[in-house]
Each structure stands twice: as C-alpha cells, then as structure tokens.
Design an enzyme around this catalytic site. Structure first.
Site, PDB file in Angstrom:
ATOM      1  N   HIS A  42       1.138  -0.667   0.039  1.00 16.56           N
ATOM      2  CA  HIS A  42       0.022  -0.395   0.078  1.00 16.56           C
ATOM      3  C   HIS A  42       0.598   1.420   0.651  1.00 16.56           C
ATOM      4  CE1 HIS A  42       0.296   0.569   4.393  1.00 16.56           C
ATOM      5  NE2 HIS A  42       0.410   1.280   4.442  1.00 16.56           N
ATOM      6  N   ASP A  91      -0.687  -7.624   1.622  1.00 18.96           N
ATOM      7  CA  ASP A  91       0.097  -6.964   1.189  1.00 18.96           C
ATOM      8  C   ASP A  91       1.474  -6.361   1.890  1.00 18.96           C
ATOM      9  OD1 ASP A  91      -0.417  -3.422   3.856  1.00 18.96           O
ATOM     10  OD2 ASP A  91       0.518  -3.639   1.557  1.00 18.96           O
ATOM     11  N   GLY A 182       3.032   5.847   8.639  1.00 19.28           N
ATOM     12  CA  GLY A 182       4.739   6.180   8.584  1.00 19.28           C
ATOM     13  C   GLY A 182       5.857   4.984   9.242  1.00 19.28           C
ATOM     14  N   SER A 184       4.374   1.575   8.569  1.00 17.18           N
ATOM     15  CA  SER A 184       3.907   1.073   7.422  1.00 17.18           C
ATOM     16  C   SER A 184       5.092   0.702   6.614  1.00 17.18           C
ATOM     17  CB  SER A 184       2.814   1.681   6.789  1.00 17.18           C
ATOM     18  OG  SER A 184       1.612   1.589   7.272  1.00 17.18           O
TER      19      SER A 184
END
Lengths: 241, 374
Positions: A42, A91, A182, A184
């Site tokens: 993502h 993801d 942030g 991620s």
C-alpha cells in the site's frame, strides 16, 4: 510507534526508510539481502514507478543521516499480484535496490523465517519506525515491544474486517504500544536462539492510531510469503533475460 | 416518443407521439427490486419522473428505499416504493393505477423521520395529494394479504426484518436475530466450495496459478498439455525439453522454478522435467556458493563428493558441469550444467549443505554493551 522509545544507533540495522521526492520519508522497509528489501504494497499506491523512490539505510535520525547511512535507488518494485487494497490483504512488495549495500555495523539484513516458522503467540517482539500520530514525525528511530496475538483473538477486535492467514496481529488490548502512520512497511522482528533476529511481520494496518488507540496492529505475515519472496529474488537475479 | 413504451401506433413517429399521454402501453416489470409484486405490468413515466425501468434501476430512490426498508420503519414500505417506481398498469385501460393516499401518508409518517436522522429528504415527487383516497371512484392500490415486505434484493431475517442481500453471510450479523449469518455455505456467499473441504474461494481464484484450496484442487485439471509438454503454473504448456534449461519459456517463468533442490541425498537438479544427480567431476566452490544463494539459503557450510550407491533404486541420470559454466554469468545453476551421458567418471555426486549467512545479527548493540566501570 506509539508508546515506544528512541532506539540506540545500530540497534535495528535492517530498518530502512523508503523516501520519495519532496515527501521525504513515506514508509518503513526492511533489508533482507544486500540488494533486496521488503515493504508493504500500500506504500506504492499512486506512486508505482521505481524511479520515484529512494531507500536509506543505517539511519538513526531522519534529519541527520550521518556517516553510517547508505542511500540506494530502486531498480524494481514487485507488488504481490494478489494485493487487495480494499481489504488490505496480500499487503507486501519486494524492492530491488539499484546496487548492493555494504554490510556494516549499522546496515545488515534480517533473517527471513523458514517455511512454516511462526512467532509464538503471547511472545514479545519488536516493531520499529519513524511513524507518527498525525502530528510531528519523530526524527529518531523509535522501537516498541509488542505481544503476538492469535488470529482468532485479533478477529474479535475487528468485526468489520476479516483477518486472513496473510496477516499477523501484535500489540495490546488497550493499544498502549502500537505502530501508526509512517511505520507501514517497517519490521516486526523476534529474537531467536543465538541472538538471531527473524522478520515475521511488516507493519500494514490497524484501528485508528491518532486518537484513542484500540486493539492491536495488523502486520503482513512474512512467513506466508517467504516462498514467494525467494522466488521473486531468484527470478530477478537469474532469469532476467 | 420520450419513452420506449409507446405502442406501434406511435412507432411511426406520428404527431400523436409528441403527446406523452398517447404513449400509453403496459410493459412487464423487469426491475429486480419489484419482481415480487401482486401485479406484473407497469407503464412509464412513473410517479418519480423516471422515463423507463432502466432509469428507475439506477435512480437514487432504488437504493434509498431498500436501505430504508432495513430500518423496519413501515411493514409495507417496499410495496409502496414499488407502486411509485413501477406503477401498476391496467391491461384493459392501459392506465396507471396509483397507490392510495392513505398508503402514501402512512409510509411517509412512519419513515420520513428515519430519513431525517441521516440527513436525507423524503422523495419530493411523491406528494400524497396526487393520489386518490381509497374507497373513492378512482381505483388505487393498497397492500393485500400476503404482500412480501422484503424485495428480491433483500434477505428476510427469521424475525421478518429485511436486510440487503449483500449482507447475507458477509461475516457481520445484520439481522436483529443474526439469522443472516446462519448456514453460510459458500454458495450463499457466491463463492466456490473447494471439493472435499468447507473452504470457500472466489471463482476468480480457480486456475489462477495460486493454490487456495487444501489439496490444491483449485489448480488441478486446469490445462491439457500434450505428452511431450509440461504445464506452467499459469497452465500454459511448454515443451518438456525447455523445462529448467536456465531460460524462461512460461510467461510466468514457472518453468524455471524449483529446478534445484537439496536434501539428505545431496543436490538434485531437474532437467526436461526429470530429476538428475550432479556429477562431482569439475564441480567447484563457486557453483556451491551459487547453489546456496539461488535457493536463498545463504552460504555453503558443507560440501562433499559422495560415491553414488549403485544399489539405491531408480535409474541414474547425471548432469555435468558445462565447460563454459563460468561464462554464463547471471544464469541459474541449472543453466550451467549439461546432459552429456548417463555416466559419471568418478561416480561421485555432489552433496551440499547451506547455512543462513549472518542475517539477523546486531553487532552495533554489542558495541555499547561493554562494561563501564562505575
């Protein structure tokens, strides 16, 4: 990282910062080999081109990269073909750097889990990152200890979402220590015998983390993807032509 | 004519066609939302100003009313909504039959406030004054016994409530009695049930190259290759001789996956989809390093040339180090070996163990740990 603390220089030598143009730091990432890193899919939404991205390693302070940091361009981004943005499933992305990194005290790869190797529920692992709660981004790399939560218990926190086998949950009921925006793409690592650290999760999603935090964070389950990761590295190393 | 429901007499585009009221005709109801009414003919325009069923199908009223029905504000709300969306057409008079004013008033009184809560307005076209009083000269519609409160686009809870069919077996209880989550097999969720298990997968996942069902049945029988061909992961067919030759032939490159494996019996390499041992003659440390790296297993920790046991079962097949192996940079191990003959001069095969190179260590942390006298 909510409820975390500043980490010592070199404490997490596999942590990298995925940066893009004016935005600077956008996501975390994790070094898994001299020329390969992992992050979450993502992070690339709307910015899929490899030449938009830079990977910075050996960082402690975002604002002062220092002599130990190494900066690399991105040769290619391989997003999982089944990435589903609606439910944030699959993801994960493999990032090929444009050149090998030099392994130093402050830049080193983390181990990937062996097939079917999973962290023990209720064991404590670490998350790291430069994420923030919507206000000021910390310059210094933060770290926090989180507890591994079983999928069934995790599902009870998210009745409007489905926790799939591609996900891993960690944190606390009250969300006292959690990842946030942030973070991620950053690592969830657990220490194994002999002081070897293994990457089991990549920060992916969770309940809102800029207000009262509730429930654990949800991470991409790296063990599920290890065969796919190895395959992408193999294909892009030996079968380029 | 402005609507497609004109009679053939208007079909010629004659002047009467300009007068909407001449274009009256009945047409079968095709709006799914209202397929369970006690009548099955309608005519347009309807009471909400829509000119055709197609326009009604995409109108905001056709999503507003089904959502409102879920609140249970009025038992016959869906019936009333359909008399507006697809008004009854009398096949004899070809005239529309409107809802009675009392039905309109009751629906509005009971449900308008619910809309107000979510900041929505009651549809203004449906002013009740336009409809006749029930029992007067003009015929009008009232719900008869047996009228279904839910539409075909709803799921009827055990309690009688209606919830949108999309909420059936979506993993979240929406009925007040949770009955929308009962007996949720795969078909109720428009999914495909893996044979031999209760696992449900999307139909798009069948034969897509990713095994999702136990026993991988969703990826079985997905391609029909000839005898001299092998099926790629995406079910393309590739000639057997091209399998594991070090070059991609399947569009997903799966003909070059898993060509090299290490186990207790040593190094095995697939070639033309058959298993080969590697003859130890001309083997060298660089090829050992390449093998471990290619398998993502780190670095060689133990290499041995093991005498092949002639008694072990199976026919011997040998691969040899290609004379130009070192010029084939960027090529996988299987592309640096060649079939020469079924013999191996030394009769020794390569056995190899790898260990994860020093990943996951934090040497800098140790640096800070040395003891400081206090």
């Amino acid at each position: 990282i909510l409820g975390g603390r500043v980490s010592r220089r070199g404490a997490w030598p596999w942590q990298c910062s995925l940066q893009s143009g004016q935005s600077g730091h956008v996501c975390g990432c994790v070094l898994i080999a001299r020329r390969w890193a992992l992050t979450v899919a993502h992070c690339f939404e709307g910015r899929e081109r490899a030449d938009l991205w830079t990977v910075v390693l050996g960082l402690s302070n975002l604002d002062h990269p220092g002599v130990h940091s190494q900066r690399r361009g991105v040769r290619s981004i391989i997003v999982h073909p089944r990435y589903n943005r609606a439910v944030v499933d699959y993801d994960i992305s493999v990032v090929q750097l444009d050149a090998e990194v030099e392994e130093t005290l402050y830049v080193r790869p983390v181990c990937l889990p062996r097939p079917s190797q999973l962290p023990t529920p209720d064991s404590y692992c670490y998350i790291t990152g430069w994420g923030h709660m919507g206000n000021r981004m910390p310059f210094k790399l933060q770290e926090g200890a989180v507890r591994i939560i079983s999928l069934s218990q995790c599902q009870s926190y998210f009745d409007m979402k489905t926790i799939t086998p591609r996900m891993l949950c960690a944190g606390y009921d009250a969300g006292t220590v959690d990842s946030c925006m942030g973070d991620s793409g950053g690592p969830l690592v657990c220490e194994g015998p002999g002081g070897f650290w293994t990457l089991f999760g990549l920060t992916s999603w969770g309940s809102v983390c800029f207000s009262k935090v509730l429930g654990p964070g949800v991470y991409s389950n790296v063990t599920h993807f290890t065969p796919w990761i190895q395959q992408q590295i193999y294909l892009n190393t030996y079968l380029v032509h | 004519c402005s609507s497609a429901s004109c009679q053939s007499s208007c079909g010629g585009g004659g002047s009467t066609c300009n007068l909407r009221n001449n274009c009256t005709a009945c047409e079968p109801i095709s709006l799914e939302l209202c397929m369970n009414l006690p009548y099955n003919l309608t005519s347009y325009p309807n009471y909400l100003g829509h000119q055709s069923q197609r326009e009604s199908a995409v109108s905001w009223e056709s999503s507003l009313f089904p959502a409102l029905v879920q609140t249970g504000c009025y038992q016959f709300l869906m019936f009333y909504a359909c008399t507006l969306l697809v008004p009854k057409c009398d096949p004899l008079t070809l005239q529309r039959v409107p809802p009675c004013r009392s039905l309109c008033r009751t629906a509005k009184e009971k449900c308008e406030s619910v809309l107000g809560i979510v900041g929505l307005q009651w549809p203004e076209d449906s002013d009740c004054v336009q409809f006749p009083e029930d029992g007067g000269d003009a015929s009008c519609l009232l719900p008869e016994d047996g009228v279904d409160e839910c539409s075909p686009s709803h799921f009827k809870c055990r309690s009688g409530r209606c919830v949108l069919a999309t909420k059936r077996c979506d993993g979240h209880p929406d009925c007040d009695d949770r009955s929308d989550e009962d007996h949720c097999g795969c078909s109720e969720r428009a999914l495909w049930e893996c044979p031999g298990s209760s696992v449900c997968i999307q139909t798009s996942m069948i034969c897509d190259g990713f095994p999702d069902c136990p026993l991988l049945v969703d990826e079985a029988n997905c391609s029909v290759c000839r005898d001299n061909e092998v099926s790629c992961n995406n079910h393309q067919c590739v000639h057997r001789t091209l399998w594991c030759d070090g070059r991609k032939h399947c569009s997903d490159s799966s003909d070059e996956w898993n060509c090299v494996s290490l186990d207790s019996s040593g190094l095995t390499v697939l070639r033309t989809a058959s298993e080969y041992q590697v003859c130890a003659d001309e083997w060298n440390p660089e090829l050992s390093a390449l093998t471990c790296q290619q398998l993502g297993l780190g670095v060689p920790s133990y290499v041995a040339m093991v005498t092949d046991d002639p008694r072990s079962p199976g026919r011997r097949r040998w691969l040899h180090v290609h004379p130009e192996w070192s010029q084939r940079n960027g090529t996988a191990l299987q592309g640096r070996l060649e079939k020469r003959s079924h013999a191996c001069h030394s009769r020794k095969k390569v056995s190899l163990f790898c260990s994860r190179d020093d990943c996951g260590l934090r040497p800098a942390v140790g640096v800070h740990r040395h003891r400081k006298k206090r």
